[in-house]
Design a protein around this motif. Structure first.
Motif, PDB file in Angstrom:
ATOM      1  N   ASP A 323      60.857 -41.023  54.956  1.00 22.67           N
ATOM      2  CA  ASP A 323      60.420 -39.882  55.776  1.00 22.67           C
ATOM      3  C   ASP A 323      58.900 -39.807  55.850  1.00 22.67           C
ATOM      4  O   ASP A 323      58.335 -39.525  56.916  1.00 22.67           O
ATOM      5  N   GLU A 324      58.230 -40.066  54.731  1.00 26.96           N
ATOM      6  CA  GLU A 324      56.765 -40.019  54.720  1.00 26.96           C
ATOM      7  C   GLU A 324      56.181 -41.117  55.605  1.00 26.96           C
ATOM      8  O   GLU A 324      55.173 -40.903  56.298  1.00 26.96           O
ATOM      9  N   ILE A 325      56.798 -42.280  55.589  1.00 27.44           N
ATOM     10  CA  ILE A 325      56.318 -43.380  56.431  1.00 27.44           C
ATOM     11  C   ILE A 325      56.525 -43.041  57.903  1.00 27.44           C
ATOM     12  O   ILE A 325      55.640 -43.262  58.748  1.00 27.44           O
ATOM     13  N   GLU A 326      57.681 -42.473  58.227  1.00 26.44           N
ATOM     14  CA  GLU A 326      57.955 -42.110  59.617  1.00 26.44           C
ATOM     15  C   GLU A 326      57.010 -41.003  60.092  1.00 26.44           C
ATOM     16  O   GLU A 326      56.560 -41.008  61.246  1.00 26.44           O
ATOM     17  N   THR A 327      56.681 -40.073  59.201  1.00 28.67           N
ATOM     18  CA  THR A 327      55.712 -39.027  59.551  1.00 28.67           C
ATOM     19  C   THR A 327      54.334 -39.637  59.812  1.00 28.67           C
ATOM     20  O   THR A 327      53.638 -39.273  60.773  1.00 28.67           O
TER      21      THR A 327
END
Length: 338
Positions: A323-327
């Motif tokens: 999720d952090e990478i996608e954000t």
């Protein structure tokens, strides 16, 4: 549904100087645990996968620390064996500006390098597994480990496990000739392969692409040639990196499947904290994308973003969630996420 993922290799203790200090003058040093396959395992665990790390460490406080490090990142240590003489180490003299970082290995006679075939029960290890990842570093460490790597890949295929092999060529560990001979025996059992144009030329003996081709066209040519030699390989990946200075690089990811080459955007990384493990972060992003059946363009964008983020934290492993990478992919670089 969580899938069982196996990574197999050596984990070491890294000693790094502070930026601006040479090893010969350092009085304080940073310590981290890491190794190619361990780093990939840690990252995949942070992406939500059930990861088991297969290795051997000494039965002392350092071996205990390795186990704690892995468990702290959610990696299972059921197949982490204890025994042998010592934990391998390596030293990184951190570069600055035009001065490159330098690596000194101290891993001779390590517990893992002396591991034997009888130490590992691959039937148990690969039971119900979905993915197996190993690199050329493991095969380079000893004749027994070269054989073990081949046995592991063959056994994984017997169990219908998707297999991943990263060339990860290290000139300080073996010669091009030794690496070439070994890797050619391993590739028939790989479904996923991480390798670049230099690997194709110098380790697989593929003729150089025509000079008039673009860099992307050349890579596509090399990947097509590799797939002709090893039609079992379904996916190939690599990065294009331009080193402007030690703390300022550009990075672009490449992913090849079904005869097509997909590329990420070019990232400018202008404040690198720690480059070690950047390739492992990229590899883990590719593997996550394959496991999650991402469309190829989305996959290579995710994998490259994962590698870029790794450059911003200390240590060998990437500790960002999916999720952090996608954000990060959606937001402007440097923007505060509130």
């Amino acid at each position: 549904m969580m899938r069982k993922i196996i990574t197999f290799g050596e984990i070491m203790l890294r000693f790094s100087t502070h930026v601006g200090q040479r090893l010969s003058q350092a009085s304080l040093i940073n310590m981290h645990y890491g190794g190619a396959e361990a780093n990939v395992g840690v990252a995949l665990s942070h992406f939500g996968h059930e990861v088991f790390y297969v290795s051997k460490v000494p039965e002392n406080q350092l071996g205990t620390a390795v186990e704690s490090h892995l468990k702290s990142h959610g990696v299972h240590t059921n197949y982490l064996l204890k025994g042998g003489e010592r934990l391998g180490t390596y030293y990184v003299e951190s570069g600055a500006g035009p001065r490159s970082s330098q690596v000194v290995y101290d891993r001779a006679h390590s517990s893992f390098s002396q591991a034997a075939i009888k130490d590992f029960n691959f039937d148990e290890i690969f039971s119900n597994a979905s993915l197996f990842h190993v690199s050329g570093i493991t095969a380079a460490l000893s004749p027994a480990l070269k054989e073990l790597t081949l046995i592991a890949l063959k056994k994984a295929k017997e169990y219908g496990v998707l297999t991943s092999f990263d060339f990860n060529y290290r000139a300080k560990l073996w010669s091009q000739k030794e690496a070439s001979e070994a890797i050619k025996t391993l590739l028939p059992y790989a479904d996923i392969c991480s390798c670049g144009e230099l690997d194709a030329i110098y380790l697989l003996g593929i003729d150089k692409a025509d000079d008039y081709l673009s860099r992307a066209e050349k890579l596509k040519y090399y990947y097509a040639k590799i797939q002709e030699m090893y039609p079992n390989i379904q996916y190939m990946s690599s990065t294009f990196r331009e080193v402007i200075s030690t703390s300022n690089n550009t990075l672009q990811g490449n992913f090849y499947t079904d005869g097509e080459l997909y590329q990420s955007s070019v990232y400018q990384i202008d404040s690198i904290i720690d480059r070690v493990g950047g390739g492992d972060a990229f590899a883990s992003g590719v593997l996550h994308g394959i496991m999650e059946k991402m469309p190829p363009q989305e996959l290579i964008s995710f994998a490259t973003a994962a590698s870029v983020l790794k450059h911003t934290v200390e240590g060998d492993a990437n500790i960002f969630s999916a999720d952090e990478i996608e954000t990060f992919m959606k937001n402007e670089p440097g923007k505060i996420v509130r």
